[in-house]
Design an enzyme around this catalytic site. Structure first.
Site, PDB file in Angstrom:
ATOM      1  N   ASP A 162     -24.152 -33.418  40.337  1.00  0.00           N
ATOM      2  CA  ASP A 162     -24.155 -32.175  41.784  1.00  0.00           C
ATOM      3  C   ASP A 162     -23.819 -32.741  43.387  1.00  0.00           C
ATOM      4  O   ASP A 162     -22.033 -32.401  43.258  1.00  0.00           O
ATOM      5  CB  ASP A 162     -24.903 -30.748  42.052  1.00  0.00           C
ATOM      6  CG  ASP A 162     -26.699 -31.663  41.782  1.00  0.00           C
ATOM      7  OD1 ASP A 162     -27.063 -33.199  41.961  1.00  0.00           O
ATOM      8  OD2 ASP A 162     -27.026 -30.843  41.949  1.00  0.00           O
ATOM      9  N   ASP A 217     -36.088 -41.210  37.351  1.00  0.00           N
ATOM     10  CA  ASP A 217     -35.054 -41.035  35.927  1.00  0.00           C
ATOM     11  C   ASP A 217     -34.457 -42.247  35.840  1.00  0.00           C
ATOM     12  O   ASP A 217     -34.004 -42.918  36.481  1.00  0.00           O
ATOM     13  CB  ASP A 217     -35.008 -39.450  36.682  1.00  0.00           C
ATOM     14  CG  ASP A 217     -35.098 -38.802  36.666  1.00  0.00           C
ATOM     15  OD1 ASP A 217     -36.189 -38.457  36.350  1.00  0.00           O
ATOM     16  OD2 ASP A 217     -34.868 -37.963  37.262  1.00  0.00           O
ATOM     17  N   ASP A 256     -40.687 -37.890  40.681  1.00  0.00           N
ATOM     18  CA  ASP A 256     -40.195 -38.314  39.120  1.00  0.00           C
ATOM     19  C   ASP A 256     -38.933 -39.621  39.546  1.00  0.00           C
ATOM     20  O   ASP A 256     -38.156 -40.043  40.009  1.00  0.00           O
ATOM     21  CB  ASP A 256     -40.209 -37.570  37.990  1.00  0.00           C
ATOM     22  CG  ASP A 256     -39.473 -36.028  38.901  1.00  0.00           C
ATOM     23  OD1 ASP A 256     -40.123 -35.370  38.272  1.00  0.00           O
ATOM     24  OD2 ASP A 256     -38.822 -36.676  39.941  1.00  0.00           O
TER      25      ASP A 256
HETATM   26  P1  ATP Z   1     -35.992 -33.349  43.247  1.00  0.00           P
HETATM   27  O1  ATP Z   1     -36.359 -34.400  44.090  1.00  0.00           O
HETATM   28  O2  ATP Z   1     -36.399 -31.798  43.832  1.00  0.00           O
HETATM   29  O3  ATP Z   1     -36.530 -33.399  41.726  1.00  0.00           O
HETATM   30  P2  ATP Z   1     -33.529 -34.021  42.148  1.00  0.00           P
HETATM   31  O4  ATP Z   1     -32.272 -34.120  42.643  1.00  0.00           O
HETATM   32  O5  ATP Z   1     -34.240 -34.927  41.147  1.00  0.00           O
HETATM   33  O6  ATP Z   1     -34.772 -33.621  43.382  1.00  0.00           O
HETATM   34  P3  ATP Z   1     -33.291 -32.495  39.463  1.00  0.00           P
HETATM   35  O7  ATP Z   1     -33.753 -32.127  39.157  1.00  0.00           O
HETATM   36  O8  ATP Z   1     -34.892 -33.569  39.106  1.00  0.00           O
HETATM   37  O9  ATP Z   1     -33.027 -33.303  41.205  1.00  0.00           O
HETATM   38  O10 ATP Z   1     -32.363 -33.799  38.729  1.00  0.00           O
HETATM   39  C1  ATP Z   1     -32.069 -34.867  39.054  1.00  0.00           C
HETATM   40  C2  ATP Z   1     -30.927 -35.237  38.921  1.00  0.00           C
HETATM   41  O11 ATP Z   1     -30.094 -34.538  38.028  1.00  0.00           O
HETATM   42  C3  ATP Z   1     -30.163 -34.871  40.320  1.00  0.00           C
HETATM   43  O12 ATP Z   1     -30.194 -35.844  41.266  1.00  0.00           O
HETATM   44  C4  ATP Z   1     -28.858 -35.117  40.258  1.00  0.00           C
HETATM   45  O13 ATP Z   1     -28.068 -36.253  39.726  1.00  0.00           O
HETATM   46  C5  ATP Z   1     -28.538 -34.185  38.743  1.00  0.00           C
HETATM   47  N1  ATP Z   1     -29.155 -32.397  38.532  1.00  0.00           N
HETATM   48  C6  ATP Z   1     -29.983 -31.945  38.246  1.00  0.00           C
HETATM   49  N2  ATP Z   1     -28.814 -30.962  37.872  1.00  0.00           N
HETATM   50  C7  ATP Z   1     -27.927 -30.767  38.618  1.00  0.00           C
HETATM   51  C8  ATP Z   1     -26.986 -29.237  38.594  1.00  0.00           C
HETATM   52  N3  ATP Z   1     -27.390 -28.073  37.733  1.00  0.00           N
HETATM   53  N4  ATP Z   1     -25.922 -30.277  38.554  1.00  0.00           N
HETATM   54  C9  ATP Z   1     -25.682 -31.351  38.296  1.00  0.00           C
HETATM   55  N5  ATP Z   1     -26.268 -32.552  37.989  1.00  0.00           N
HETATM   56  C10 ATP Z   1     -27.688 -31.893  38.531  1.00  0.00           C
HETATM   57 MG    MG Z   2     -36.318 -35.363  39.853  1.00  0.00          MG
END
Ligand code: ATP
Ligand code: MG
Length: 454
Positions: free
Chosen positions: A141, A64, A62
């Protein structure tokens, strides 16, 4: 907008010819959103996992977007936009089945307005403070997750050293690791999940506190832990995620009874079965076959179920009663940690409770089991358990044949078998239960799937 008290140096700007991100790899809808925001006079960036994945040549699931426009301003720009979230308002721009999430830059700082509340152990309860792009970067994070792809010049903006960390394939927490985990213990699971998914290492500074702080996960919302589990175990990297949970001392925090059962199962057979299940799940995901959380949790909690069942049977509880009670206990205890919805926990239990019925060869029961709505899942589970166990392998062979046989031929086979050793054992185990009018699903030997027969 709030002012941040942290001094953040200017970003490293990685120009378009110095990184590998190309617009053709970005979802056209995400590009549409970025351009529209920019035309509206706002800053617009692709952010988070998508930038990270694009930099390593992956395909983000996805996209963002981060912006300095407020959610209301975003809604003003798009007809296909809805605002969601109570804790933090976000805009969803909807294109058929694709949703582009647009978040206003957000701060992780206490601005004194009381809109951010810290609980015990420094955990965040609420945060809905808008901020600058710098604030937005440092509240994320891992450094690898805090990169911004700017639509205005196609550069990548890096405020926290994430670009180098992505090149080095390392997950490093932004800020002090221990306080970041205390703020949100789920970040420990994200470290495990993302490192397994991406093949990144967890920087020693981020790995070191995890075993010490693992217990904090007991304070995380069970629904959120269920979501994390799905992402960990249903996305094609279940086995490595599980091994990493073990290595980082997180298994007891997430699956306490499974961890205990594995530790006391001296033969290691329960662990072998569990790992095989995870491996099979990964193969199915890779082949685009469906996987269900019911089967997955049946496997993850199978060691706990076997242990509980062995305890009850040692206490002399009758097999059928012991099975149901063990299943209920394990389900109930696990629910305190992970909110497994009933639509999954019920079939999970059925998968367990059907296992002993595969040892039965009485004609009526064979046909009844074949017609059971959960037959297929339970049979797959039986196959999993057969690994190295000759008796179960024998059952697998019988039931595999039974599924392809014509009913007439199967009936004949069963009639000619009726005096065989399997039948005698089954009849002996079934007799007392029939007298007491209980569910006829005990195991042949009466030992059940305990330590010796996982
Ligand atoms: P994936 O590819 O599995 O979706 P992702 O890194 O995009 O991994 P998401 O859960 O979609 O994970 O979160 C999007 C973004 O939001 C992350 O890349 C990070 O920057 C931020 N984020 C998500 N969860 C947290 C958290 N618990 N604490 C701080 N930042 C977070
Ligand atoms: Mg994501």
């Amino acid at each position: 907008m709030t002012e941040t008290s942290i001094a953040i140096p200017p970003p490293r700007i990685v120009a378009r010819d110095a990184h590998g991100i190309s617009r053709k790899d970005i979802s056209p809808n995400a590009l549409r959103v970025l351009y529209r925001l920019r035309e509206g006079g706002f800053a617009a960036y692709l952010v988070g996992g998508a930038v990270r994945d694009l930099l390593i040549g992956g395909h983000p699931k996805d996209f963002d977007v981060a912006t300095d426009a407020t959610p209301e301003q975003v809604r003003g720009l798009f007809r296909n936009c809805r605002l969601i979230g109570r804790r933090f308002r976000l805009a969803h721009v909807v294109y058929g089945r694709e949703i582009i999430e647009v978040a206003t830059f957000r701060a992780n700082e206490d601005d004194g307005s009381g809109s951010r509340e810290m609980g015990d152990e420094g955990r965040i309860h609420r945060d809905n403070v808008y901020g600058t792009i710098e604030d937005d970067a440092v509240r994320r994070d891992f450094t690898a997750n805090a990169l911004y792809y700017a639509i205005e010049d196609f550069s990548v903006r890096d405020y926290v050293g994430g670009f180098e960390d992505v090149q080095a394939r390392v997950l490093r927490l932004i800020g002090d690791p221990e306080s970041r985990y205390r703020e949100d213990p789920v970040r420990m699971l994200r470290a495990v999940r993302l490192s397994s998914k991406l093949g990144f290492s967890i920087d020693p500074s981020a790995a070191e506190p995890i075993p010490r702080l693992a217990v904090l996960l007991s304070g995380a919302a069970p629904a959120r832990l269920f979501d994390e589990c799905l992402k960990m175990f249903m996305a094609g990297h279940a086995e490595t995620s599980f091994l990493s949970l073990e290595d980082n001392g997180l298994l007891p925090a997430l699956f306490p009874e499974t961890a205990r059962a594995l530790a006391t199962n001296s033969s290691g057979a329960l662990r072998t079965t569990l790992l095989q299940a995870l491996r099979n799940t990964d193969v199915r995901v890779a082949e685009d076959k469906p996987v269900t959380p019911a089967f997955l949790f049946a496997a993850l909690l199978w060691p706990a179920y076997c242990r509980e069942l062995a305890v009850l049977q040692k206490q002399g509880v009758e097999a059928g009663v012991a099975q149901q009670r063990a299943a209920d206990r394990v389900t109930l205890h696990q629910a305190e940690r992970i909110a497994l919805p009933r639509r999954f926990s019920q079939p999970m239990q059925e998968i367990w409770l059907l296992q002993p019925r595969f040892t039965q060869r009485l004609r009526k029961r064979v046909f009844r089991l074949l017609a059971h709505p959960r037959f297929r899942a339970a049979f797959d589970f039986l196959e999993l358990r057969a690994n190295g166990n000759a008796e179960i392998a024998d059952d697998v062979a019988f039931w595999r044949q039974a599924q392809v046989d014509s009913p007439e031929h199967l009936a004949e086979t069963l009639a000619s078998r009726s005096s065989g050793p399997r039948e005698e054992g089954e009849a002996a185990a079934a007799r007392p239960r029939r007298r007491r009018r209980r569910r006829p699903d005990g195991s042949a030997s009466g030992t059940g799937p305990g330590e010796a027969q996982p």
